[in-house]
Design a protein around this motif. Structure first.
Motif, PDB file in Angstrom:
ATOM      1  N   CYS A 179     -35.501 -23.408 -15.677  1.00  7.51           N
ATOM      2  CA  CYS A 179     -36.639 -22.487 -15.676  1.00  7.51           C
ATOM      3  C   CYS A 179     -37.458 -22.661 -14.389  1.00  7.51           C
ATOM      4  N   ALA A 180     -37.707 -23.929 -14.020  1.00  9.73           N
ATOM      5  CA  ALA A 180     -38.463 -24.234 -12.792  1.00  9.73           C
ATOM      6  C   ALA A 180     -37.715 -23.728 -11.561  1.00  9.73           C
ATOM      7  N   LEU A 181     -36.381 -23.905 -11.551  1.00  9.99           N
ATOM      8  CA  LEU A 181     -35.570 -23.449 -10.415  1.00  9.99           C
ATOM      9  C   LEU A 181     -35.603 -21.927 -10.296  1.00  9.99           C
ATOM     10  N   GLN A 182     -35.488 -21.233 -11.440  1.00 12.56           N
ATOM     11  CA  GLN A 182     -35.543 -19.773 -11.428  1.00 12.56           C
ATOM     12  C   GLN A 182     -36.891 -19.286 -10.889  1.00 12.56           C
ATOM     13  N   MET A 183     -37.978 -19.917 -11.366  1.00 16.69           N
ATOM     14  CA  MET A 183     -39.318 -19.537 -10.896  1.00 16.69           C
ATOM     15  C   MET A 183     -39.451 -19.797  -9.396  1.00 16.69           C
ATOM     16  N   HIS A 184     -39.001 -20.981  -8.960  1.00  9.24           N
ATOM     17  CA  HIS A 184     -39.095 -21.332  -7.541  1.00  9.24           C
ATOM     18  C   HIS A 184     -38.354 -20.318  -6.674  1.00  9.24           C
ATOM     19  N   LEU A 185     -37.125 -19.954  -7.071  1.00  5.85           N
ATOM     20  CA  LEU A 185     -36.304 -19.045  -6.264  1.00  5.85           C
ATOM     21  C   LEU A 185     -36.884 -17.639  -6.220  1.00  5.85           C
ATOM     22  N   PHE A 186     -37.353 -17.123  -7.383  1.00  5.73           N
ATOM     23  CA  PHE A 186     -37.841 -15.743  -7.334  1.00  5.73           C
ATOM     24  C   PHE A 186     -39.186 -15.643  -6.604  1.00  5.73           C
ATOM     25  N   ILE A 187     -40.038 -16.678  -6.690  1.00  4.63           N
ATOM     26  CA  ILE A 187     -41.296 -16.662  -5.916  1.00  4.63           C
ATOM     27  C   ILE A 187     -40.976 -16.801  -4.422  1.00  4.63           C
ATOM     28  N   ALA A 188     -40.038 -17.708  -4.086  1.00  2.49           N
ATOM     29  CA  ALA A 188     -39.663 -17.944  -2.682  1.00  2.49           C
ATOM     30  C   ALA A 188     -39.079 -16.684  -2.056  1.00  2.49           C
ATOM     31  N   LEU A 189     -38.139 -16.048  -2.762  1.00  2.00           N
ATOM     32  CA  LEU A 189     -37.492 -14.837  -2.232  1.00  2.00           C
ATOM     33  C   LEU A 189     -38.468 -13.654  -2.210  1.00  2.00           C
ATOM     34  N   GLY A 190     -39.281 -13.546  -3.275  1.00  2.00           N
ATOM     35  CA  GLY A 190     -40.306 -12.488  -3.312  1.00  2.00           C
ATOM     36  C   GLY A 190     -41.335 -12.678  -2.212  1.00  2.00           C
ATOM     37  N   GLY A 191     -41.726 -13.943  -1.971  1.00  2.00           N
ATOM     38  CA  GLY A 191     -42.683 -14.257  -0.903  1.00  2.00           C
ATOM     39  C   GLY A 191     -42.106 -13.964   0.464  1.00  2.00           C
ATOM     40  N   ALA A 192     -40.843 -14.361   0.688  1.00  2.00           N
ATOM     41  CA  ALA A 192     -40.167 -14.077   1.970  1.00  2.00           C
ATOM     42  C   ALA A 192     -40.103 -12.571   2.215  1.00  2.00           C
ATOM     43  N   GLU A 193     -39.863 -11.810   1.134  1.00  2.00           N
ATOM     44  CA  GLU A 193     -39.818 -10.345   1.235  1.00  2.00           C
ATOM     45  C   GLU A 193     -41.183  -9.774   1.625  1.00  2.00           C
ATOM     46  N   LEU A 206     -36.081 -13.237  15.158  1.00  2.00           N
ATOM     47  CA  LEU A 206     -35.546 -14.427  14.490  1.00  2.00           C
ATOM     48  C   LEU A 206     -36.656 -15.392  14.085  1.00  2.00           C
ATOM     49  N   GLN A 207     -37.679 -15.519  14.959  1.00  2.00           N
ATOM     50  CA  GLN A 207     -38.825 -16.390  14.646  1.00  2.00           C
ATOM     51  C   GLN A 207     -39.594 -15.859  13.437  1.00  2.00           C
ATOM     52  N   MET A 208     -39.808 -14.532  13.394  1.00  2.68           N
ATOM     53  CA  MET A 208     -40.546 -13.928  12.271  1.00  2.68           C
ATOM     54  C   MET A 208     -39.759 -14.055  10.965  1.00  2.68           C
ATOM     55  N   LEU A 209     -38.432 -13.876  11.043  1.00  6.55           N
ATOM     56  CA  LEU A 209     -37.581 -14.032   9.852  1.00  6.55           C
ATOM     57  C   LEU A 209     -37.619 -15.475   9.350  1.00  6.55           C
ATOM     58  N   THR A 210     -37.487 -16.421  10.267  1.00  3.73           N
ATOM     59  CA  THR A 210     -37.506 -17.853   9.904  1.00  3.73           C
ATOM     60  C   THR A 210     -38.850 -18.230   9.291  1.00  3.73           C
ATOM     61  N   LEU A 211     -39.930 -17.761   9.911  1.00  4.20           N
ATOM     62  CA  LEU A 211     -41.285 -18.057   9.412  1.00  4.20           C
ATOM     63  C   LEU A 211     -41.497 -17.455   8.022  1.00  4.20           C
ATOM     64  N   ALA A 212     -41.003 -16.224   7.810  1.00  2.00           N
ATOM     65  CA  ALA A 212     -41.131 -15.559   6.501  1.00  2.00           C
ATOM     66  C   ALA A 212     -40.423 -16.363   5.416  1.00  2.00           C
ATOM     67  N   CYS A 213     -39.202 -16.832   5.711  1.00  2.00           N
ATOM     68  CA  CYS A 213     -38.417 -17.588   4.723  1.00  2.00           C
ATOM     69  C   CYS A 213     -39.018 -18.966   4.449  1.00  2.00           C
ATOM     70  N   ILE A 214     -39.390 -19.682   5.519  1.00  2.00           N
ATOM     71  CA  ILE A 214     -39.977 -21.018   5.343  1.00  2.00           C
ATOM     72  C   ILE A 214     -41.295 -20.932   4.580  1.00  2.00           C
ATOM     73  N   SER A 215     -42.145 -19.943   4.931  1.00  3.19           N
ATOM     74  CA  SER A 215     -43.438 -19.768   4.254  1.00  3.19           C
ATOM     75  C   SER A 215     -43.241 -19.459   2.774  1.00  3.19           C
TER      76      SER A 215
END
Length: 322
Positions: free
Chosen positions: A101-115, A146-155
């Motif tokens: 459950c924690a992993l699912q939450m982490h991934l969807f927030i991370a991917l949604g945030g990167a988006e 590439l910098q903006m993409l990397t920053l979006a994903c890391i953030s």
């Protein structure tokens, strides 16, 4: 007996039960079929955008670089949620380990945030293209993209890790039934049996960083873009400039609108059934619409798709000719 009871409680506390749509038992198969078709269409649409923008030499520009990565993130995002949701339609309730459950939450927030951050980067790209076209190739370089993409994903992943940790450090000592079809923030937070005000503040601050700030930057960019478009004298020029932005603006409004409605509000306003409907829209309906929105108003994407189909037909005809 006490030891056995403690072990039983520990077992219960180490997993959640995803209730999903158990109250719609007679429509489960219909919804399974409907959302399976939507899921396949969504995956096909985003995969087509990724392939077209990779293969076609005319689409090797920063705008399509961002669009390709946005579709890649969207594919990952729906794969985190939708297959589990479809499985949930076929079973009354689905057990999920606490770590799952924690992993699912982490991934969807991370991917949604990167988006969210990537949509802001795309707005900046359109802002420079329309408001400062002569300096576009100097400002929007491949390195910057590439910098903006990397920053979006890391953030996205860093903020998600913080938020998921804050939520799952809470004690869940009462009900473990999540009245949702995935481990969403409000649904899990609602089950906590301690004072969650500090956690709600943490959720609000992270959502401010992921949702409100990028959305306000997008709106500010479009205020300048619209002002620049209105200064274009020819109607054809105005139409061409607006068509390159309309898809992005519509996707941004849909993406941020649903997310702000769900996440930027207090726990006291939590309404499970309403949340499930809005979540169904932003995890199934809007991702399916994005490829259509981007391609229908975009002559370059339609042209690239036409060229791809023509080359595919030619390849098929060659063996027959032999």
């Amino acid at each position: 007996r006490t030891m056995a009871q403690l072990q039983k409680n520990h077992t219960l506390s180490s997993e959640f039960i995803i209730v999903g749509f158990g109250d719609l038992a007679e429509l489960q198969i219909f919804f399974f079929g409907l959302f399976l078709i939507m899921h396949v269409v969504t995956l096909a649409g985003h995969t087509a955008i990724v392939l077209i923008t990779l293969i076609d030499s005319c689409l090797q520009t920063p705008m399509y670089f961002f669009l390709r990565n946005l579709s890649t993130i969207e594919i990952c995002y729906i794969l985190v949620i939708v297959p589990n949701m479809l499985a949930n339609f076929l079973s009354r309730s689905q057990r999920m380990p606490l770590l799952g459950c924690a992993l699912q939450m982490h991934l969807f927030i991370a991917l949604g945030g990167a988006e969210c951050f990537l949509l802001a980067a795309m707005a900046y790209d359109r802002f420079v293209a329309i408001c400062n076209p002569l300096r576009y190739t100097v400002v929007i370089t491949r390195a910057l993209c590439l910098q903006m993409l990397t920053l979006a994903c890391i953030s996205g992943f860093a903020l998600s890790l913080t938020l998921t940790t804050v939520i799952f450090l809470l004690p869940f000592c009462q009900s473990h039934e999540i009245n949702h079809f995935f481990c969403d923030i409000p649904a899990v937070l609602f089950l906590a049996c301690s004072d969650t005000r500090a956690n709600e503040i943490a959720v609000f601050l992270v959502c401010m960083l992921i949702l409100l700030i990028p959305f306000l930057l997008i709106l500010l960019s479009y205020a300048f873009i619209i002002a620049a478009i209105l200064r274009i004298h020819s109607a054809d020029g105005r139409s061409k400039a607006f068509s390159t932005c309309a898809g992005h603006l519509l996707v941004s409004v849909l993406h941020y609108g649903c997310a702000i409605f769900i996440y930027i509000r207090p726990k006291s306003c939590y309404t499970p059934e309403q949340d499930k409907i809005v979540s169904l829209i932003y995890t199934n309906v809007t991702p399916m619409l994005y490829p259509m929105i981007y391609s229908l108003r975009n002559k370059e994407v339609k042209g690239a798709l036409r060229r791809l189909l023509q080359s595919y037909n030619q390849m098929r005809q060659q063996p027959n000719a032999r």
